[in-house]
Scaffold this motif. Sequence first.
Motif, PDB file in Angstrom:
ATOM      1  N   ASP A   1       0.801  -1.223   0.000  1.00  0.00           N
ATOM      2  CA  ASP A   1       0.000   0.000   0.000  1.00  0.00           C
ATOM      3  C   ASP A   1       0.834   1.273   0.000  1.00  0.00           C
ATOM      4  OD1 ASP A   1      -2.795  -1.204   0.419  1.00  0.00           O
ATOM      5  OD2 ASP A   1      -1.589  -2.147   1.997  1.00  0.00           O
ATOM      6  N   GLY A   2       2.140   1.140   0.180  1.00  0.00           N
ATOM      7  CA  GLY A   2       2.961   2.336   0.184  1.00  0.00           C
ATOM      8  C   GLY A   2       4.403   2.030   0.508  1.00  0.00           C
ATOM      9  N   PHE A   3       5.207   3.092   0.505  1.00  0.00           N
ATOM     10  CA  PHE A   3       6.642   2.982   0.726  1.00  0.00           C
ATOM     11  C   PHE A   3       7.102   4.088   1.659  1.00  0.00           C
ATOM     12  CE2 PHE A   3       5.614   1.400  -3.457  1.00  0.00           C
ATOM     13  CZ  PHE A   3       6.288   0.194  -3.537  1.00  0.00           C
ATOM     14  N   ARG A   4       7.891   3.717   2.646  1.00  0.00           N
ATOM     15  CA  ARG A   4       8.637   4.679   3.443  1.00  0.00           C
ATOM     16  C   ARG A   4       9.999   4.825   2.774  1.00  0.00           C
ATOM     17  NH1 ARG A   4      13.765   4.335   6.364  1.00  0.00           N
ATOM     18  NH2 ARG A   4      13.686   5.816   8.088  1.00  0.00           N
ATOM     19  N   VAL A   5      10.353   6.052   2.406  1.00  0.00           N
ATOM     20  CA  VAL A   5      11.553   6.299   1.603  1.00  0.00           C
ATOM     21  C   VAL A   5      12.682   6.765   2.514  1.00  0.00           C
ATOM     22  CG1 VAL A   5      12.517   7.522  -0.371  1.00  0.00           C
ATOM     23  CG2 VAL A   5      10.098   6.868  -0.360  1.00  0.00           C
ATOM     24  N   ASP A   6      13.692   5.932   2.639  1.00  0.00           N
ATOM     25  CA  ASP A   6      14.825   6.179   3.518  1.00  0.00           C
ATOM     26  C   ASP A   6      15.693   7.321   2.980  1.00  0.00           C
ATOM     27  OD1 ASP A   6      16.502   5.125   5.815  1.00  0.00           O
ATOM     28  OD2 ASP A   6      17.954   4.882   4.193  1.00  0.00           O
ATOM     29  N   VAL A   7      16.098   8.212   3.868  1.00  0.00           N
ATOM     30  CA  VAL A   7      17.013   9.333   3.537  1.00  0.00           C
ATOM     31  C   VAL A   7      16.555  10.014   2.250  1.00  0.00           C
ATOM     32  CG1 VAL A   7      19.407  10.050   3.621  1.00  0.00           C
ATOM     33  CG2 VAL A   7      18.798   7.791   4.421  1.00  0.00           C
ATOM     34  N   ALA A   8      15.298  10.386   2.208  1.00  0.00           N
ATOM     35  CA  ALA A   8      14.683  10.878   0.974  1.00  0.00           C
ATOM     36  C   ALA A   8      15.294  12.182   0.478  1.00  0.00           C
ATOM     37  CB  ALA A   8      13.184  11.068   1.187  1.00  0.00           C
ATOM     38  N   HIS A   9      15.980  12.903   1.342  1.00  0.00           N
ATOM     39  CA  HIS A   9      16.540  14.207   0.976  1.00  0.00           C
ATOM     40  C   HIS A   9      17.988  14.122   0.493  1.00  0.00           C
ATOM     41  CE1 HIS A   9      17.755  13.284   4.993  1.00  0.00           C
ATOM     42  NE2 HIS A   9      18.382  14.414   5.213  1.00  0.00           N
ATOM     43  N   ALA A  10      18.523  12.904   0.315  1.00  0.00           N
ATOM     44  CA  ALA A  10      19.958  12.758   0.022  1.00  0.00           C
ATOM     45  C   ALA A  10      20.254  12.217  -1.366  1.00  0.00           C
ATOM     46  CB  ALA A  10      20.610  11.848   1.064  1.00  0.00           C
ATOM     47  N   LEU A  11      19.230  11.832  -2.122  1.00  0.00           N
ATOM     48  CA  LEU A  11      19.502  11.109  -3.364  1.00  0.00           C
ATOM     49  C   LEU A  11      20.358  11.921  -4.333  1.00  0.00           C
ATOM     50  CD1 LEU A  11      17.283   9.384  -2.073  1.00  0.00           C
ATOM     51  CD2 LEU A  11      16.267   9.119  -4.334  1.00  0.00           C
TER      52      LEU A  11
ATOM     53  N   GLY B   1      -6.170   1.989  -5.280  1.00  0.00           N
ATOM     54  CA  GLY B   1      -6.091   1.813  -3.834  1.00  0.00           C
ATOM     55  C   GLY B   1      -5.373   2.889  -3.066  1.00  0.00           C
ATOM     56  N   ASP B   2      -5.174   4.058  -3.642  1.00  0.00           N
ATOM     57  CA  ASP B   2      -4.544   5.159  -2.905  1.00  0.00           C
ATOM     58  C   ASP B   2      -3.206   4.755  -2.298  1.00  0.00           C
ATOM     59  OD1 ASP B   2      -6.561   7.009  -3.422  1.00  0.00           O
ATOM     60  OD2 ASP B   2      -7.773   6.304  -1.738  1.00  0.00           O
ATOM     61  N   ARG B   3      -2.273   4.276  -3.127  1.00  0.00           N
ATOM     62  CA  ARG B   3      -0.931   3.935  -2.638  1.00  0.00           C
ATOM     63  C   ARG B   3      -0.217   5.226  -2.238  1.00  0.00           C
ATOM     64  NH1 ARG B   3      -0.420  -1.441  -4.781  1.00  0.00           N
ATOM     65  NH2 ARG B   3      -2.466  -1.879  -5.684  1.00  0.00           N
ATOM     66  N   MET B   4       0.729   5.106  -1.307  1.00  0.00           N
ATOM     67  CA  MET B   4       1.313   6.317  -0.738  1.00  0.00           C
ATOM     68  C   MET B   4       2.831   6.217  -0.589  1.00  0.00           C
ATOM     69  SD  MET B   4       2.371   5.655   2.630  1.00  0.00           S
ATOM     70  CE  MET B   4       1.919   6.932   3.798  1.00  0.00           C
ATOM     71  N   LEU B   5       3.462   7.402  -0.468  1.00  0.00           N
ATOM     72  CA  LEU B   5       4.887   7.548  -0.202  1.00  0.00           C
ATOM     73  C   LEU B   5       5.050   8.431   1.027  1.00  0.00           C
ATOM     74  CD1 LEU B   5       6.024   8.483  -3.824  1.00  0.00           C
ATOM     75  CD2 LEU B   5       6.501   6.293  -2.702  1.00  0.00           C
ATOM     76  N   VAL B   6       5.917   8.013   1.959  1.00  0.00           N
ATOM     77  CA  VAL B   6       6.219   8.850   3.106  1.00  0.00           C
ATOM     78  C   VAL B   6       7.729   9.060   3.156  1.00  0.00           C
ATOM     79  CG1 VAL B   6       6.169   6.822   4.652  1.00  0.00           C
ATOM     80  CG2 VAL B   6       6.064   9.138   5.614  1.00  0.00           C
ATOM     81  N   ALA B   7       8.143  10.310   3.298  1.00  0.00           N
ATOM     82  CA  ALA B   7       9.554  10.681   3.235  1.00  0.00           C
ATOM     83  C   ALA B   7      10.190  10.684   4.616  1.00  0.00           C
ATOM     84  CB  ALA B   7       9.704  12.062   2.605  1.00  0.00           C
TER      85      ALA B   7
END
Length: 548
Positions: A212-222, A268-274
């Motif tokens: 249903d979604g992804f928690r994105v690790d260190v999202a500000h560093a890519l 299904g309203d998939r989501m991303l959390v930073a």
Amino acid sequence: MPVQIKETFLGKCGAGAEWWRNAVIYQIYPRSFADSNGDGIGDLVGISSKLSYLSSLGIDAIWLSPFYRSPQLDGGYDIADYCDVDPLFGTMDDFDRMLRQAHDKGIKVIIDLVPNHTSSAHNWFQSALKTPMGSAERNRYHFRDGKGENGELPPNQWKSIFGGDAWSRIPGETQWYLHLFDSSQPDLNWDNPEVRAEFEDILRFWLKRGVDGFRVDVAHALVKESGLPDWDGPIKEGSGINFGPMWDQEGVHDIYRSWNRVLKQFSGDRMLVAEAWVQPQSRLARYVRNDEMHQAFNFDYLLARWDAIALKEVINTSLAAGAHVGAPTTWVMSNHDTVRHTSRYGLSEPGSRPLGIDASREQPDEALGLRRARAAALLTHALPGSVYIYQGEELGLPEHTTLDAAHRQDPSFFRTNGLEIGRDGCRVPIPWISGEVSYGFSTAGKSWLPQPESFSRYGADLQHGDSQSTLELYRQLLKLRRDYELGNGTLTWLPSAQGVLYFENGPIRIVINLNDMATVLPGGQVLISSAPIDQAGVLPANAAAWLK
């Protein structure tokens, strides 16, 4: 009493809105949750065995820290294969079964994604080591020639988050590779279209399985600043610092816009959390604009001290920043990277964030920390938006603050020669049955990190059905939060005494007494309180109540 303040912010939820806007999401650190096969390490079958417990808690979703194939040199955040389950945690069939059973109970499943770096065991990096300088394989990462007469110096001054240089030299070569974290975690080059395409495929792989979604690790560093310029300033991710050429570059937003388009291809309203340690809140809000991510962790709230003025300021700025871009605010007090808030609130500077605690450091006041943590739970769950719970938080679990160095596994402990105690203390397996070996965590009584004796007081079995326990407090909180739709609500501050927070959300009035002395409650029916309230309506020190 001060003059009335009428600061009102709207949660951006309404009937039929996306589920993640007001969800209560429970973080599972798989190796420390429940062990089903007796090896002392939690696994996917163990998670499945506890889904009824999680359902009875009243959560909406679970977030799983990495369970992918990995050498496990950084707790699974060093990923060798993003599309396979590490045998340590089970099989892909175990994952599919767990996902299906969670969905059957109405629980969404969010999984961790680690896009800043791979494991050095990843086939991409192993291929890069076998190919010459300037190859397409090396261009997937940040390989650079060293400085000095023979390339014996790193390409720039960058330091690793875990201590030491952010560069490691390839033996027998003049080239070095970048790793903002451990040397076993080489950073990917997100200027390379092949990297971008690969991760979109990884997203699709798991979305097709039904996550249903992804928690994105260190999202500000890519994305790093072009040319990787020298930087000798602070680089401590996780302390709110986001300046420097390795953090919060404009190019990350194009990546998340493309990911948003991928998610929209699925129902299904998939989501991303930073996970983005970015300040101020106005910059964090850029990650959750309507064509990018859906949530971002509110680390300003996690870092706030036990202080009414500081907490009110964080709540106001958070809600305002989210409302500006039409995104929900998240509220989080602990996770797998921070000392548990029950222990932080028991320090002489309550709420401060040490980089780990061991026996040589100040030991928290366990009872006071738990008292404040229970009050903080009433504050957190009364706020509009989405709430994250770290496993064991609902038990009032403290940090393991006396873990011996011989048992530590966090790379930050070793790379700093013990100057940073590290994160092992918050990752200790949680107690399920007080009277059993390993407190019921493992079928064979094993535990990959030793559990402190204090955990015997926090077993889920002891707390189940005890109206005064922290577990039952959380169950009641989540039910009331849902019944009164507080996640969708409006926050209005009311005048209060010094050191007291007092606000409305819908029909509920919330009082949090952060003082070390009691205060008189305003009128109203007490729905729930973090500590007993006498017949005179006195709210004790370091306590909170919801009134109707």
